[in-house]
Design an enzyme around this catalytic site. Structure first.
Site, PDB file in Angstrom:
ATOM      1  N   LYS A  22       0.901  -1.334  -0.156  1.00 46.39           N
ATOM      2  CA  LYS A  22      -0.079   0.056  -0.129  1.00 46.39           C
ATOM      3  C   LYS A  22       1.046   1.364   0.041  1.00 46.39           C
ATOM      4  O   LYS A  22       0.785   2.297  -0.965  1.00 46.39           O
ATOM      5  CB  LYS A  22      -0.810  -0.063   1.171  1.00 46.39           C
ATOM      6  CG  LYS A  22      -1.457   1.337   1.551  1.00 46.39           C
ATOM      7  CD  LYS A  22      -2.381   1.410   2.656  1.00 46.39           C
ATOM      8  CE  LYS A  22      -1.702   1.674   4.010  1.00 46.39           C
ATOM      9  NZ  LYS A  22      -1.694   2.905   4.435  1.00 46.39           N
ATOM     10  N   ASN A  23       1.821   1.216   0.773  1.00 48.14           N
ATOM     11  CA  ASN A  23       2.420   2.395   1.165  1.00 48.14           C
ATOM     12  C   ASN A  23       3.696   2.796   0.071  1.00 48.14           C
ATOM     13  O   ASN A  23       4.429   3.861  -0.051  1.00 48.14           O
ATOM     14  CB  ASN A  23       3.311   2.408   2.489  1.00 48.14           C
ATOM     15  CG  ASN A  23       2.021   2.641   3.380  1.00 48.14           C
ATOM     16  OD1 ASN A  23       1.010   3.130   3.258  1.00 48.14           O
ATOM     17  ND2 ASN A  23       2.444   2.607   4.721  1.00 48.14           N
ATOM     18  N   CYS A 116      -5.360   8.583   9.952  1.00 48.91           N
ATOM     19  CA  CYS A 116      -5.971   7.714  11.208  1.00 48.91           C
ATOM     20  C   CYS A 116      -5.939   8.682  12.305  1.00 48.91           C
ATOM     21  O   CYS A 116      -5.247  10.035  12.284  1.00 48.91           O
ATOM     22  CB  CYS A 116      -5.049   6.639  11.193  1.00 48.91           C
ATOM     23  SG  CYS A 116      -5.365   5.409   9.830  1.00 48.91           S
ATOM     24  N   ARG A 121      -0.660  14.065  13.410  1.00 51.11           N
ATOM     25  CA  ARG A 121      -0.303  14.093  11.997  1.00 51.11           C
ATOM     26  C   ARG A 121      -0.084  15.411  11.312  1.00 51.11           C
ATOM     27  O   ARG A 121      -0.478  15.712  10.389  1.00 51.11           O
ATOM     28  CB  ARG A 121      -1.149  13.293  11.045  1.00 51.11           C
ATOM     29  CG  ARG A 121      -1.803  11.945  11.384  1.00 51.11           C
ATOM     30  CD  ARG A 121      -0.877  10.960  11.622  1.00 51.11           C
ATOM     31  NE  ARG A 121      -0.183  10.388  10.482  1.00 51.11           N
ATOM     32  CZ  ARG A 121      -0.801   9.542   9.854  1.00 51.11           C
ATOM     33  NH1 ARG A 121      -1.812   8.911  10.266  1.00 51.11           N
ATOM     34  NH2 ARG A 121      -0.259   8.966   8.634  1.00 51.11           N
ATOM     35  N   ASP A 305       4.198   0.303  12.208  1.00 55.00           N
ATOM     36  CA  ASP A 305       2.870  -0.162  11.765  1.00 55.00           C
ATOM     37  C   ASP A 305       2.756  -1.401  12.083  1.00 55.00           C
ATOM     38  O   ASP A 305       1.540  -2.137  12.041  1.00 55.00           O
ATOM     39  CB  ASP A 305       2.861  -0.179  10.115  1.00 55.00           C
ATOM     40  CG  ASP A 305       2.822   1.406   9.455  1.00 55.00           C
ATOM     41  OD1 ASP A 305       2.971   1.728   8.427  1.00 55.00           O
ATOM     42  OD2 ASP A 305       2.472   2.266  10.339  1.00 55.00           O
ATOM     43  N   ARG A 398      -8.739  -0.772   4.493  1.00 56.02           N
ATOM     44  CA  ARG A 398      -7.816   0.449   3.640  1.00 56.02           C
ATOM     45  C   ARG A 398      -6.284  -0.260   3.429  1.00 56.02           C
ATOM     46  O   ARG A 398      -5.845   0.279   2.632  1.00 56.02           O
ATOM     47  CB  ARG A 398      -7.614   1.420   4.971  1.00 56.02           C
ATOM     48  CG  ARG A 398      -9.090   2.462   5.042  1.00 56.02           C
ATOM     49  CD  ARG A 398      -8.595   3.722   6.092  1.00 56.02           C
ATOM     50  NE  ARG A 398      -7.246   4.575   5.409  1.00 56.02           N
ATOM     51  CZ  ARG A 398      -6.991   5.492   6.123  1.00 56.02           C
ATOM     52  NH1 ARG A 398      -7.267   5.779   6.994  1.00 56.02           N
ATOM     53  NH2 ARG A 398      -5.733   6.077   5.484  1.00 56.02           N
TER      54      ARG A 398
END
Ligand code: EPZ
Length: 417
Positions: A22-23, A116, A121, A305, A398
């Site tokens: 994903k990243n 999130c 952030r 993560d 997600r």
């Protein structure tokens, strides 16, 4: 389909193929804006963050289509950058469109990106760095307006590691006039993948994989065909879940070269691993060993993560473990839910929790509040002796293509409803 029901206590057995990262996919999709041509990005995961990124690219004028397990992006018709959509607000990774749009159109208007609930952030590192490259920012009514009459190279020193800021500086730097030297660059494998994609497009970046990048500006970039690497966080999730449930798994295509901190931890917890070019074979212990302290750090340290998943596994460890989160300021929201399942976890301070291992968890109704905490609750449900239900699973989707299918194929009793 917002809940997952699990009847735990089953040791996992079998083989699973790890999805694309994903990243890595998200910044590479943003980077396709820089070419003004067609790029085919292979091995993209079918997850909601990627779908959201696709809709953002389409809102900017790109023609985007799935073809088999890849995404074909034609960015020849990109319009000036205006991104005001639900996707921007709810997805932190849209922030990498900032650098890409500045590189392509020299201006962009976007809603302040959210993400999130794992912390405030902020985006100060992005803004300060891009200002050094000639970008001007205005914040009006929740909108972030960025423009650059002349985007130019600079010597930038990031005061602390930031994956997103590093990505934005790279995306702006390849299109800027003159060269950019970035000191304090994040070294995550997803940044290496982004740089490799840009090199395939014709960019020239030195120091890839190190914390000092030299980005040649002003080069014309062309469309290309590129394969996204496997997702090291998904692989780590399944690896650590096997440590928590016992059993034995083969993680096909697991990017083991990028997972040293994770495989080391799995072995210290009692796992027996056999690593080959094709992936990772793991045999879990009867009970995970308690590790005195697990601390998250920027790559190549233990990834933040996977902190919640490691925490879930250590709830049944054979002693006490301290988990220290040093990247985000609020990444322990899963603690309350794990305690509903019988875990004994005490917050020591803002960045540390103490886990006292118990013999076994019991099932409960728990709620996911963010992506990786939600995955950790699935792990805990698989470890628990009876039935659990995890709500809020849209967060999990997600980042995980089909966590229920994957674990079901490994013998777990799990369904999404
Ligand atoms: C990326 O987020 C990943 N997201 C995150 O994965 C990952 O946890 C994080 O990097 C690891 O550092 C994507 O790649 C889409 P950062 P990012 O900038 O770029 C602070 C997942 O689950 N900071 O490296 O947002 C920030 O608050 C997600 O897949 C500033 O203070 O992370 C955090 O505490 C979650 N100012 C720390 O730095 C800034 O301008 C690291 O953030 C930027 C960041």
């Amino acid at each position: 389909m917002d809940s997952i029901h699990i009847w735990g206590g089953v040791a996992l057995q079998g083989e699973v193929c790890i999805q694309g990262s994903k990243n890595a996919t998200l910044p590479i999709l943003a980077a396709t804006l820089l070419t003004g041509e067609c790029s085919y990005i292979r091995n993209c995961p079918r997850i909601s963050d990627v779908y959201a990124m696709i809709s953002l690219l389409q809102s900017l004028g790109c023609i985007v289509n799935w073809q088999e397990n890849g995404i074909l992006v034609d960015s020849s018709q990109v319009r000036r950058g205006e991104m005001r959509s639900e996707a921007v607000r709810g997805m932190r990774s849209s922030l990498c469109l900032l650098g890409a749009m500045l590189g392509r159109c020299s201006e962009v208007v976007m809603e302040h990106p959210g993400g999130c609930v794992i912390g405030s952030r902020p985006i100060d590192l992005h803004i300060e760095a891009l200002k050094q490259m000639g970008v001007e920012f205005k914040e009006e009514a929740g909108l972030l307006k960025a423009s650059a009459d002349r985007l130019h190279g600079a010597v930038i020193c990031l005061p602390r590691s930031s994956v997103g800021a590093t990505e934005n500086i790279i995306l702006a730097g390849v299109m800027a006039e003159g060269d950019t030297e970035l000191k304090g660059a994040a070294r995550e494998p997803e940044i290496v993948a982004l740089c490799r994609y840009l090199e395939c497009c014709g960019a020239c970046i030195e120091g890839i994989g190190t914390d000092c990048l030299r980005i040649k500006g002003g080069r014309t970039l062309y469309g290309t065909d590129f394969e996204v690497p496997a997702d090291r966080i998904v692989a780590g999730t399944y690896l650590l879940t096997c440590i928590g449930t016992g059993g034995n798994l083969f993680l096909g295509k697991a990017p083991w070269r990028e997972m040293e901190a994770v495989t080391n931890l799995a072995e210290r917890m009692g796992g027996k691993l056999c690593i080959s070019e094709k992936g990772i074979y793991v045999q879990g212990p009867d009970r995970p060993r308690a590790i005195e302290c697990i601390t998250t750090a920027p790559y190549p340290g233990f990834p933040t993560d996977l902190q919640s998943v490691a925490l879930a596994v250590e709830t049944v460890g054979d002693g006490n473990t301290v988990i220290e989160e040093k990247i985000f300021e609020n990444r322990f929201r899963v603690v309350e839910e794990l305690c509903r399942m019988g875990a004994k976890i005490r917050q020591l301070d803002a960045s540390k929790v103490l886990v006292e291992g118990v013999p076994v968890l019991h099932g409960a109704a728990v709620e996911a509040r963010e992506l990786r905490g939600g995955a950790a609750l699935v792990t805990a449900g698989l470890m628990a002796r009876d039935k659990s239900s995890v709500s809020g699973c849209l967060y999990i989707y997600r980042g995980y293509e089909n966590i229920c299918r994957d674990f079901r194929e490994l013998g777990a009793r799990i369904i999404s409803v």
